[in-house]
Design a protein around this motif. Sequence first.
Motif, PDB file in Angstrom:
ATOM      1  N   THR A   1       0.828  -1.208   0.000  1.00 59.28           N
ATOM      2  CA  THR A   1       0.000   0.000   0.000  1.00 59.28           C
ATOM      3  C   THR A   1       0.862   1.257   0.000  1.00 59.28           C
ATOM      4  O   THR A   1       0.653   2.179  -0.808  1.00 59.28           O
ATOM      5  CB  THR A   1      -0.926   0.013   1.229  1.00 59.28           C
ATOM      6  OG1 THR A   1      -1.768  -1.133   1.202  1.00 59.28           O
ATOM      7  CG2 THR A   1      -1.781   1.261   1.243  1.00 59.28           C
TER       8      THR A   1
ATOM      9  N   ALA B   1      -6.206   4.818   2.664  1.00 60.03           N
ATOM     10  CA  ALA B   1      -5.401   3.605   2.492  1.00 60.03           C
ATOM     11  C   ALA B   1      -4.028   3.755   3.136  1.00 60.03           C
ATOM     12  O   ALA B   1      -3.541   2.849   3.823  1.00 60.03           O
ATOM     13  CB  ALA B   1      -5.260   3.274   1.004  1.00 60.03           C
TER      14      ALA B   1
ATOM     15  N   ALA C   1      -2.310   1.833   6.411  1.00 62.35           N
ATOM     16  CA  ALA C   1      -0.993   1.201   6.291  1.00 62.35           C
ATOM     17  C   ALA C   1      -0.041   1.702   7.380  1.00 62.35           C
ATOM     18  O   ALA C   1       0.669   0.913   8.011  1.00 62.35           O
ATOM     19  CB  ALA C   1      -0.408   1.473   4.914  1.00 62.35           C
TER      20      ALA C   1
ATOM     21  N   TYR D   1      -4.777   0.038  -9.446  1.00 61.08           N
ATOM     22  CA  TYR D   1      -4.305   0.562  -8.161  1.00 61.08           C
ATOM     23  C   TYR D   1      -5.442   0.581  -7.149  1.00 61.08           C
ATOM     24  O   TYR D   1      -5.249   0.263  -5.968  1.00 61.08           O
ATOM     25  CB  TYR D   1      -3.722   1.966  -8.331  1.00 61.08           C
ATOM     26  CG  TYR D   1      -2.273   1.984  -8.742  1.00 61.08           C
ATOM     27  CD1 TYR D   1      -1.272   2.298  -7.839  1.00 61.08           C
ATOM     28  CD2 TYR D   1      -1.897   1.661 -10.044  1.00 61.08           C
ATOM     29  CE1 TYR D   1       0.058   2.318  -8.204  1.00 61.08           C
ATOM     30  CE2 TYR D   1      -0.565   1.676 -10.430  1.00 61.08           C
ATOM     31  CZ  TYR D   1       0.412   1.997  -9.498  1.00 61.08           C
ATOM     32  OH  TYR D   1       1.743   1.989  -9.876  1.00 61.08           O
TER      33      TYR D   1
ATOM     34  N   LEU E   1      -5.000  -1.448  -3.720  1.00 54.71           N
ATOM     35  CA  LEU E   1      -5.051  -0.668  -2.479  1.00 54.71           C
ATOM     36  C   LEU E   1      -6.298  -0.999  -1.673  1.00 54.71           C
ATOM     37  O   LEU E   1      -6.243  -1.116  -0.443  1.00 54.71           O
ATOM     38  CB  LEU E   1      -4.997   0.826  -2.794  1.00 54.71           C
ATOM     39  CG  LEU E   1      -3.721   1.323  -3.482  1.00 54.71           C
ATOM     40  CD1 LEU E   1      -3.829   2.813  -3.783  1.00 54.71           C
ATOM     41  CD2 LEU E   1      -2.496   1.043  -2.635  1.00 54.71           C
TER      42      LEU E   1
ATOM     43  N   SER F   1      -5.809  -4.521  -0.121  1.00 55.79           N
ATOM     44  CA  SER F   1      -4.862  -4.456   0.998  1.00 55.79           C
ATOM     45  C   SER F   1      -5.510  -3.806   2.213  1.00 55.79           C
ATOM     46  O   SER F   1      -5.309  -4.249   3.352  1.00 55.79           O
ATOM     47  CB  SER F   1      -3.616  -3.670   0.585  1.00 55.79           C
ATOM     48  OG  SER F   1      -2.951  -4.296  -0.482  1.00 55.79           O
ATOM     49  N   LEU F   2      -6.293  -2.755   1.969  1.00 56.21           N
ATOM     50  CA  LEU F   2      -6.986  -2.062   3.051  1.00 56.21           C
ATOM     51  C   LEU F   2      -7.959  -2.993   3.770  1.00 56.21           C
ATOM     52  O   LEU F   2      -7.962  -3.099   5.006  1.00 56.21           O
ATOM     53  CB  LEU F   2      -7.727  -0.849   2.479  1.00 56.21           C
ATOM     54  CG  LEU F   2      -8.674  -0.079   3.406  1.00 56.21           C
ATOM     55  CD1 LEU F   2      -7.904   0.541   4.562  1.00 56.21           C
ATOM     56  CD2 LEU F   2      -9.416   0.992   2.634  1.00 56.21           C
TER      57      LEU F   2
ATOM     58  N   THR G   1      -6.099  -5.800   5.683  1.00 59.12           N
ATOM     59  CA  THR G   1      -5.437  -5.277   6.882  1.00 59.12           C
ATOM     60  C   THR G   1      -6.428  -5.138   8.031  1.00 59.12           C
ATOM     61  O   THR G   1      -6.135  -5.524   9.178  1.00 59.12           O
ATOM     62  CB  THR G   1      -4.782  -3.915   6.579  1.00 59.12           C
ATOM     63  OG1 THR G   1      -3.782  -4.091   5.564  1.00 59.12           O
ATOM     64  CG2 THR G   1      -4.136  -3.333   7.825  1.00 59.12           C
TER      65      THR G   1
END
Length: 460
Positions: A328, A361, A365, A435, A439, A442-443, A446
């Motif tokens: 990210t 985002a 991270a 992207y 992103l 991943s967000l 997480t």
Amino acid sequence: MNSLIVISILAIVVLYLGLFKVKSGLMPVSVLGLLLALGFSVAEWDSGASPIFSGMMLFDNFAVAFSSLCIVVTVLIFLLSKGYFERISEHLAEYYTIILFALAGCVMMVSYNNLSMLFVGLEIMSVSLYILAGIRKKDFASNEASLKYFLMGAFSTGFLLFGIALIYGASGTFDLQEIAQYVNNPENIIEPIFYVGLVLMIVGLVFKVGAAPFHFWTPDVYEGAPTLITTFMSTVVKIAGFAAFLRIFQTSFANLSAFWIPTLTTITILTLFVGNLTALYQNHFKRLLAYSSISHAGYMLFAIVSLGSASENAIFIYALAYSLASVTAFGILILVKAKTGSDAIDSFNGLSKTNPFLALALTVAMLSFAGIPATAGFIGKFYMFSTALSQAHIWLVAIAVVNAIIAMYYYFKVIIAMYFKDANSANNIKVPALYQIVLGLSLVLTILVGVYPSCLTKLF
């Protein structure tokens, strides 16, 4: 094993696509091939695998989990590569091919059962990275990064190889199980050269994971290499390095912990302080992430210093959390630098006003890096600290907590720039669809791992 074969063949196929100028197909073919390799890897879970190739490779659950994680992170990096490599060079196929060969080396590093295969996998990965770091041939910083990494890498490889030779000289074998039998046999008097070999192996492996005092290459190489290559080095390479580190110590050297734990504990403490204190003074985001990666290497060393049944799970969760946050952060850095021409932290000023999604985002991270609750990074640190406490390393955890507090300063410095400083007109960034997918994924992961960690806590 099938995943390694697929990745190796895929690298050659991608190279031929480049030969026939099929540039538009490089990224899709690479991603689809890696997804196929991931499927083969996951299919080997709980297969009761036994050593193959005369006992040199072992694709057990440990190897499946870490090789799958390496493949998934590489897929995310490839999805971010759309339009990136085109800005650097006309020869796109070489980028994808060399990264795939490096990934093949990483898969070998997490599934070796023989020290000779560890060396082969390590060299395949390292030689690929020497090339990738300096692949921008007309860029002085990239050339400098490649040269530094090559010289330091060759130096550390000499330590590792000499250590392997001494261990072979004492035990008469490269096989991990046979080395363990040599160590655990009460009738054996362990030769002094075995201990020397063990120390030399620690030096070689510590260099590869970027831990102090063998970290000097990390900031310059991370800064000089292309950002996507830096992303690969800070995630996939670090995952493979720690998996290889844990595998040999857990399998072969566990009964000698009284000898090597003081050394690794010292390295861990030094790594935490060097990474965090140096990161405090960084004004450029990429260099900040480089020093941050050093400190995270210190946290991941907890799993080895506190070697036990929970070490595998702890290092896997931490590696996953760290990789998601790194992908990210580096992905957003690519977008910001492409727009502003700078990687200074001031380039992120007011990003929340011009692009709330990117700011959200990156905030998640940074919070995950810092180990704030409800993020995957918090769960990773929690399991690392729990592992250390289970082995009575109370003072080591106390030092780590102090370092976590120090780290909050420079992570929150980025968040403050995005939310509390005047907007930079250059930060009006258009986010490509791929992207947004990477992103966003991943967000979500997480937060998901941070809120519901039970899906990963009993893998091993």
